[in-house]
Design an enzyme around this catalytic site. Sequence first.
Site, PDB file in Angstrom:
ATOM      1  N   LYS A  91      88.399  43.734   4.545  1.00 18.57           N
ATOM      2  CA  LYS A  91      89.229  42.536   4.419  1.00 18.57           C
ATOM      3  C   LYS A  91      88.769  41.634   3.274  1.00 18.57           C
ATOM      4  O   LYS A  91      87.679  41.789   2.722  1.00 18.57           O
ATOM      5  CB  LYS A  91      89.243  41.776   5.749  1.00 18.57           C
ATOM      6  CG  LYS A  91      90.035  42.500   6.826  1.00 18.57           C
ATOM      7  CD  LYS A  91      90.219  41.676   8.072  1.00 18.57           C
ATOM      8  CE  LYS A  91      91.161  42.364   9.049  1.00 18.57           C
ATOM      9  NZ  LYS A  91      91.348  41.603  10.286  1.00 18.57           N
TER      10      LYS A  91
ATOM     11  N   ARG B   2      87.205  47.714  15.040  1.00 14.66           N
ATOM     12  CA  ARG B   2      88.386  48.389  14.491  1.00 14.66           C
ATOM     13  C   ARG B   2      88.142  48.621  13.001  1.00 14.66           C
ATOM     14  O   ARG B   2      87.877  47.677  12.253  1.00 14.66           O
ATOM     15  CB  ARG B   2      89.623  47.524  14.715  1.00 14.66           C
ATOM     16  CG  ARG B   2      90.942  48.139  14.265  1.00 14.66           C
ATOM     17  CD  ARG B   2      92.091  47.206  14.618  1.00 14.66           C
ATOM     18  NE  ARG B   2      93.386  47.779  14.237  1.00 14.66           N
ATOM     19  CZ  ARG B   2      93.963  47.604  13.051  1.00 14.66           C
ATOM     20  NH1 ARG B   2      93.358  46.859  12.126  1.00 14.66           N
ATOM     21  NH2 ARG B   2      95.128  48.139  12.793  1.00 14.66           N
TER      22      ARG B   2
END
Length: 403
Positions: A344, A379
């Site tokens: 991210k 995740r």
Amino acid sequence: MKVQICSLEDRRDVYKVFERIGVDPEAWEIMWKKSATLCLLVDDLSMAGGNVLKQTALSSGAEAAVSGGIINGTSPRTKVLLMGTRSQLSLVASKIKIQQFHLSELSDIMENILLKNEAHGSPVWKMRDKEIKLDRPRIIGIINVTPDSFYQDSRNYDPQSAVDLAMKMAEQGADMLDIGGESSRPGSSPLDLEEEAKRVLPVIRKVREKTFLPVSIDTVNPTTAETALGEGCDVINDISGFENPKMTDAAVKYNSGAVIMHKKGQPSEMQKNPHYDDVFEEVRDFLKKRVEVAESSGVRHENIVCDPGIGFGKTAAHNLALLRRLADMKAYLDKPVYIGLSRKSLVGALGGGQTPAERLYGSLSLSTLALTEGVMLFRTHDVLETKKALDTAFEALRNGRWV
């Protein structure tokens, strides 16, 4: 009376709590090291109650940080930070059971928290006829059946390539597979319901034929979720936090697992100057409310995990503030924390890579930090690397004092 477990490994965090309480600064250096055991923050006690609790803690081998005004008689009330081992705090609870000043009430609350904390040492996440024991880091592999996910190498618009990736992740040691057909990257637009089903359902069917691993459906659409559950999915992963009652109905109908996530705004505009007065409190309270609604509607306590939504309507500073207090969030919600840090923008903001393709090592670093805060559900796009990194870190931590 509010009492909560606090995770205060960092000296700066301990000092902030001491400052809030009004502890004499001269005592900070002496007392902070005791916070490395177990900490309970008591919201409000009278002067008399604070003094009795302080003396009882000291006589039990524990410590109680109180306002300096309680000691010199200038403050009528105080917060209290109790610090000690589980056995020491259990002894404190037993000693104050017959005391006045609301200490008997505090004793009952403390005993309940300590019992729950011990019982939930290795919680189990349940979903349909499956479960995942959270006694070590568990890895959720991301299967994006999309042409436009933020990480180009994760795009598997062809159903067969998505199935092949799922099987590869299973071989690499994934504990769950998360299948989604709609990108939720910043700036993305909602996907047509029919198109979403066209993307994910063939993949779910094939994956379900090939593995018994738990499978989750990543969607905000109750119709897609219910159809996916009917095809054999075990978990609903909903970035909208189960705000649609029909999503909760689907989870109850199938006794599925539920990932309840926080986001601020819609993906199309969520990263346009997001603002919070206190990001931790706002995210924590949102998740608490959504959990309460889900449970009151019939979703079982042990089926729910919570995701703080790193990168969903949050700046890098907001995300870091959440990462530093994941243990506190876990204790407050009484739920396992599920987190997605993989490649991210936060990783890039910290110097871990300009593009998603360059952010593997930074992602592993942040995941390891989350592990030290008690997170066990990760995740990720990179199952093998994440599993190796976290298993290694977990073995080191398990032989230390964090886990």
